[in-house]
Design a protein around this motif. Structure first.
Motif, mmCIF file in Angstrom:
data_model
loop_
_atom_site.group_PDB
_atom_site.id
_atom_site.type_symbol
_atom_site.label_atom_id
_atom_site.label_comp_id
_atom_site.label_asym_id
_atom_site.label_seq_id
_atom_site.Cartn_x
_atom_site.Cartn_y
_atom_site.Cartn_z
ATOM 1 N N ARG A 7 0.874 -1.177 0.000
ATOM 2 C CA ARG A 7 0.000 0.000 0.000
ATOM 3 C C ARG A 7 0.908 1.222 0.000
ATOM 4 O O ARG A 7 1.787 1.352 0.850
ATOM 5 C CB ARG A 7 -0.869 0.033 1.249
ATOM 6 C CG ARG A 7 -1.905 -1.034 1.313
ATOM 7 C CD ARG A 7 -3.117 -0.779 0.471
ATOM 8 N NE ARG A 7 -3.684 0.532 0.768
ATOM 9 C CZ ARG A 7 -4.428 1.227 -0.068
ATOM 10 N NH1 ARG A 7 -4.710 0.751 -1.247
ATOM 11 N NH2 ARG A 7 -4.899 2.400 0.258
ATOM 12 N N VAL A 8 0.709 2.100 -0.933
ATOM 13 C CA VAL A 8 1.456 3.349 -1.017
ATOM 14 C C VAL A 8 0.450 4.452 -1.295
ATOM 15 O O VAL A 8 -0.223 4.428 -2.330
ATOM 16 C CB VAL A 8 2.534 3.316 -2.120
ATOM 17 C CG1 VAL A 8 3.255 4.650 -2.217
ATOM 18 C CG2 VAL A 8 3.523 2.191 -1.876
ATOM 19 N N GLY A 9 0.340 5.385 -0.359
ATOM 20 C CA GLY A 9 -0.654 6.440 -0.528
ATOM 21 C C GLY A 9 -2.035 5.834 -0.612
ATOM 22 O O GLY A 9 -2.426 5.037 0.236
ATOM 23 N N LYS A 33 6.138 -8.032 -13.960
ATOM 24 C CA LYS A 33 4.974 -7.208 -14.295
ATOM 25 C C LYS A 33 4.614 -6.438 -13.037
ATOM 26 O O LYS A 33 4.780 -6.932 -11.924
ATOM 27 C CB LYS A 33 3.822 -8.111 -14.714
ATOM 28 C CG LYS A 33 2.498 -7.386 -14.906
ATOM 29 C CD LYS A 33 1.446 -8.343 -15.425
ATOM 30 C CE LYS A 33 0.554 -8.780 -14.306
ATOM 31 N NZ LYS A 33 -0.590 -9.574 -14.738
ATOM 32 N N TYR A 34 4.121 -5.218 -13.209
ATOM 33 C CA TYR A 34 3.656 -4.453 -12.057
ATOM 34 C C TYR A 34 2.315 -3.809 -12.367
ATOM 35 O O TYR A 34 1.993 -3.534 -13.523
ATOM 36 C CB TYR A 34 4.684 -3.397 -11.621
ATOM 37 C CG TYR A 34 5.088 -2.434 -12.713
ATOM 38 C CD1 TYR A 34 4.428 -1.225 -12.892
ATOM 39 C CD2 TYR A 34 6.145 -2.736 -13.560
ATOM 40 C CE1 TYR A 34 4.801 -0.344 -13.888
ATOM 41 C CE2 TYR A 34 6.529 -1.860 -14.557
ATOM 42 C CZ TYR A 34 5.853 -0.664 -14.715
ATOM 43 O OH TYR A 34 6.226 0.198 -15.708
ATOM 44 N N ILE A 35 1.541 -3.634 -11.308
ATOM 45 C CA ILE A 35 0.206 -3.043 -11.424
ATOM 46 C C ILE A 35 0.066 -1.987 -10.336
ATOM 47 O O ILE A 35 0.356 -2.257 -9.172
ATOM 48 C CB ILE A 35 -0.898 -4.110 -11.248
ATOM 49 C CG1 ILE A 35 -0.704 -5.254 -12.248
ATOM 50 C CG2 ILE A 35 -2.284 -3.483 -11.377
ATOM 51 C CD1 ILE A 35 -1.552 -6.480 -11.946
ATOM 52 N N ILE A 36 -0.368 -0.797 -10.729
ATOM 53 C CA ILE A 36 -0.650 0.286 -9.788
ATOM 54 C C ILE A 36 -2.151 0.543 -9.858
ATOM 55 O O ILE A 36 -2.666 0.888 -10.920
ATOM 56 C CB ILE A 36 0.133 1.561 -10.143
ATOM 57 C CG1 ILE A 36 1.633 1.270 -10.202
ATOM 58 C CG2 ILE A 36 -0.190 2.677 -9.143
ATOM 59 C CD1 ILE A 36 2.467 2.402 -10.779
ATOM 60 N N THR A 37 -2.839 0.358 -8.738
ATOM 61 C CA THR A 37 -4.296 0.490 -8.703
ATOM 62 C C THR A 37 -4.702 1.414 -7.559
ATOM 63 O O THR A 37 -4.588 1.040 -6.387
ATOM 64 C CB THR A 37 -4.967 -0.878 -8.491
ATOM 65 O OG1 THR A 37 -4.468 -1.805 -9.446
ATOM 66 C CG2 THR A 37 -6.482 -0.763 -8.628
ATOM 67 N N PRO A 38 -5.180 2.626 -7.870
ATOM 68 C CA PRO A 38 -5.667 3.506 -6.800
ATOM 69 C C PRO A 38 -6.992 2.997 -6.240
ATOM 70 O O PRO A 38 -7.733 2.275 -6.927
ATOM 71 C CB PRO A 38 -5.833 4.860 -7.484
ATOM 72 C CG PRO A 38 -5.921 4.567 -8.937
ATOM 73 C CD PRO A 38 -5.245 3.250 -9.175
ATOM 74 N N ASP A 39 -7.264 3.382 -5.000
ATOM 75 C CA ASP A 39 -8.487 2.920 -4.335
ATOM 76 C C ASP A 39 -9.755 3.286 -5.086
ATOM 77 O O ASP A 39 -10.715 2.517 -5.101
ATOM 78 C CB ASP A 39 -8.575 3.491 -2.913
ATOM 79 C CG ASP A 39 -7.503 2.920 -1.999
ATOM 80 O OD1 ASP A 39 -6.932 1.859 -2.324
ATOM 81 O OD2 ASP A 39 -7.238 3.544 -0.959
ATOM 82 N N GLN A 44 -5.981 2.281 -13.793
ATOM 83 C CA GLN A 44 -5.060 1.235 -13.365
ATOM 84 C C GLN A 44 -3.930 1.224 -14.379
ATOM 85 O O GLN A 44 -4.176 1.321 -15.582
ATOM 86 C CB GLN A 44 -5.734 -0.134 -13.326
ATOM 87 C CG GLN A 44 -4.812 -1.235 -12.833
ATOM 88 C CD GLN A 44 -5.511 -2.585 -12.785
ATOM 89 O OE1 GLN A 44 -5.907 -3.117 -13.814
ATOM 90 N NE2 GLN A 44 -5.648 -3.128 -11.593
ATOM 91 N N TYR A 45 -2.708 1.142 -13.888
ATOM 92 C CA TYR A 45 -1.568 1.117 -14.797
ATOM 93 C C TYR A 45 -0.850 -0.219 -14.663
ATOM 94 O O TYR A 45 -0.522 -0.646 -13.560
ATOM 95 C CB TYR A 45 -0.598 2.270 -14.508
ATOM 96 C CG TYR A 45 0.525 2.329 -15.507
ATOM 97 C CD1 TYR A 45 0.284 2.731 -16.816
ATOM 98 C CD2 TYR A 45 1.809 1.953 -15.164
ATOM 99 C CE1 TYR A 45 1.294 2.762 -17.751
ATOM 100 C CE2 TYR A 45 2.836 1.984 -16.095
ATOM 101 C CZ TYR A 45 2.570 2.392 -17.386
ATOM 102 O OH TYR A 45 3.570 2.410 -18.319
#
Length: 117
Positions: A7-9, A33-39, A44-45
């Protein structure tokens, strides 16, 4: 470890081992692979451009540290480079904005993963 999530931010970052990447000399590197998903799920990136060292062991934690370093560099370029620094385009604009907004949290997460860095 093949996968790690943090969890970041206001987002969850996940890094996952996806296999070996071979070059023309048949030398390989682990690839992630990486996934960035805001709440709020506004976006989603997903990326798959992080590689480990040549003949390296699978280490998703080190790959997460690399992702956090790239996000930190992007945020710093956007903040101090007037939005046009050399690393400001490491990610799409919306991801860069997120990284800039949560740069302190990104820095702290990177330090928690690797305090020697």
């Amino acid at each position: 470890m093949n996968e790690i999530s943090l969890r970041v931010g206001d987002a969850t970052l996940t890094v996952e081992y996806i296999g070996r990447e071979y070059d023309s000399f048949r030398e390989y590197r682990p690839r992630y692979k990486y996934i960035i998903t805001p709440d709020d799920l506004a976006w989603q990136y997903v990326g798959d451009d992080i590689s480990g060292p040549r003949y390296g062991a699978i280490d998703a934690t080190s790959a997460m540290s690399a992702l956090l370093s790239f996000l930190e560099a992007c945020a710093e370029s956007r903040t101090y480079g007037d939005g046009t620094g050399e690393n400001s385009d490491l990610f799409p604009a919306h991801v860069g904005e997120w990284a800039e907004q949560y740069s302190d949290e990104i820095n702290l997460a990177r330090y928690e993963i690797d305090p020697t860095d």
